[in-house]
Design an enzyme around this catalytic site. Sequence first.
Site, PDB file in Angstrom:
ATOM      1  N   HIS A  39       0.855  -1.194   0.000  1.00 24.86           N
ATOM      2  CA  HIS A  39       0.000   0.000   0.000  1.00 24.86           C
ATOM      3  C   HIS A  39       0.889   1.241   0.000  1.00 24.86           C
ATOM      4  CE1 HIS A  39      -3.881   2.008   1.767  1.00 24.86           C
ATOM      5  NE2 HIS A  39      -3.177   2.879   1.055  1.00 24.86           N
ATOM      6  N   HIS A  91       1.239   4.858  -2.383  1.00 20.61           N
ATOM      7  CA  HIS A  91       0.860   5.721  -3.517  1.00 20.61           C
ATOM      8  C   HIS A  91       2.139   6.391  -3.988  1.00 20.61           C
ATOM      9  CE1 HIS A  91      -3.492   5.471  -2.480  1.00 20.61           C
ATOM     10  NE2 HIS A  91      -2.995   5.285  -1.269  1.00 20.61           N
ATOM     11  N   HIS A 115      -9.605   1.036  -1.203  1.00 18.64           N
ATOM     12  CA  HIS A 115      -9.560   1.652   0.120  1.00 18.64           C
ATOM     13  C   HIS A 115     -10.974   1.559   0.692  1.00 18.64           C
ATOM     14  CE1 HIS A 115      -5.801   3.231  -1.291  1.00 18.64           C
ATOM     15  NE2 HIS A 115      -5.630   4.067  -0.276  1.00 18.64           N
ATOM     16  N   GLU A 167     -11.379   3.286   5.976  1.00 14.49           N
ATOM     17  CA  GLU A 167     -10.354   4.210   6.502  1.00 14.49           C
ATOM     18  C   GLU A 167     -11.099   5.270   7.313  1.00 14.49           C
ATOM     19  OE1 GLU A 167      -8.289   6.473   3.506  1.00 14.49           O
ATOM     20  OE2 GLU A 167      -6.621   6.990   4.843  1.00 14.49           O
ATOM     21  N   ASP A 180       1.691   3.977   2.888  1.00 14.14           N
ATOM     22  CA  ASP A 180       0.652   4.807   2.269  1.00 14.14           C
ATOM     23  C   ASP A 180       1.264   5.976   1.486  1.00 14.14           C
ATOM     24  OD1 ASP A 180      -1.921   5.445   1.574  1.00 14.14           O
ATOM     25  OD2 ASP A 180      -2.591   6.045   3.566  1.00 14.14           O
ATOM     26  N   ASP A 181       1.581   7.067   2.180  1.00 15.64           N
ATOM     27  CA  ASP A 181       2.137   8.266   1.532  1.00 15.64           C
ATOM     28  C   ASP A 181       3.312   8.753   2.386  1.00 15.64           C
ATOM     29  OD1 ASP A 181      -0.079   8.830  -0.558  1.00 15.64           O
ATOM     30  OD2 ASP A 181      -1.173   8.575   1.318  1.00 15.64           O
TER      31      ASP A 181
HETATM   32  N1  ADE Z   1      -4.728   8.760  -1.740  1.00 15.78           N
HETATM   33  C1  ADE Z   1      -3.484   8.756  -1.262  1.00 15.78           C
HETATM   34  N2  ADE Z   1      -3.481   8.324   0.010  1.00 15.78           N
HETATM   35  C2  ADE Z   1      -4.763   8.034   0.341  1.00 15.78           C
HETATM   36  C3  ADE Z   1      -5.410   7.541   1.490  1.00 15.78           C
HETATM   37  N3  ADE Z   1      -4.754   7.230   2.605  1.00 15.78           N
HETATM   38  N4  ADE Z   1      -6.744   7.391   1.454  1.00 15.78           N
HETATM   39  C4  ADE Z   1      -7.429   7.688   0.358  1.00 15.78           C
HETATM   40  N5  ADE Z   1      -6.884   8.147  -0.758  1.00 15.78           N
HETATM   41  C5  ADE Z   1      -5.551   8.319  -0.775  1.00 15.78           C
HETATM   42 ZN    ZN Z   2      -3.801   4.746   0.540  1.00 12.27          ZN
END
Ligand code: ADE
Ligand code: ZN
Length: 340
Positions: free
Chosen positions: A24, A26, A204, A207, A285-286
């Site tokens: 996971h 991005h 997703h 969340e 994630d990011d």
């Molecule tokens: N796009 C990038 N990170 C995300 C996340 N955690 N939830 C939803 N969309 C995303």
């Molecule tokens: Zn994500």
Amino acid sequence: MTQPRFSPAERRALIDALPKAELHLHIEGSLEPELLFELAKRNGVEIPYDSVEAVRAAYDFSNLQDFLDIYYQGMSVLRTERDFHDLTLAYLERVHADGVVHAEIFFDPQGHTERGIAFDTVMKGITSGLDEGQRRLGISHRLIMCFLRHLDEESAFATLEQARPWLDRLDGVGLDSSEVGHPPSKFERVFAEARAMGLFPTAHAGEEGPPAYVREALDLLGVKRLDHGNRALEDAALTERIAREGLVLTVCPFSNLKLCVIDDIADSPLKTMLDKGLKATVNSDDPAYFGGYIADNYHAVADALDLSREEILQLGRNAIEGSLLAPAERARHLAAIDAL
Ligand code: ADE
Ligand code: ZN
């Protein structure tokens, strides 16, 4: 005093040595402020910051939407094939140091095509970065194209058509962006078509959205993996079903903390998930926005939740088993984990 069963130093060493699969991530969320500045300069794009410190100071979010607004703004510096290549390779080089052996990467084509960047430019840049990472660093990969759920079905279908010539380089489809108000049902037909094209479905769900969205992802989108999935735990029957069906959950501890899904890293649902027999995994994630890559996420949750040696190994195995790797490759990585 009794000796701790598993000392913090041993825990740290085990995590560092673990062959990791990240499921996971991005790629646009791995854009570090330094590269953001470099690309802004290279492409003559104006950004509303005058220093790397100012960028980092802006990364203070109270929910998913707060983050997404800044994340989409950050993407504006990505314009050429070379930019996407450099972004992808920078991520792979960074996680090579974390012991990542396999990465399944999300990207958001609509975040680029909506601002006039060709789908092919994005694909060429990302795939050449992935190929170079495989060659130079030995990191295998899969590529998952996400639909932005705040956009409509028509835009998602148009994106799927743009993907058709690239099917040999695309492995799956995902669903991301603003969750609440954009349930999976909105994309039922798109996912049916994507599955018919041979693409692996993930989304997703849970969340910020309720357990009902997780059910929809399973029942209407036919997902084979759940990204996040935190709120599934609010529904005991749903939790049991996810355990029974053996679905892998891609949990993102630092993301949850930074987006206020949890108040403290010790509130990460990872251990509860493992205790309930769910196949949870650790992911970033990011990472450029949330303050840590995959190994940082492992260390933080392992310390906060006092994870045992077996639990850490289980998290590592879950990621390999939940990956899209071929059986022989999976077996090779699992054997390396067993040898730790
Ligand atoms: N796009 C990038 N990170 C995300 C996340 N955690 N939830 C939803 N969309 C995303
Ligand atoms: Zn994500």
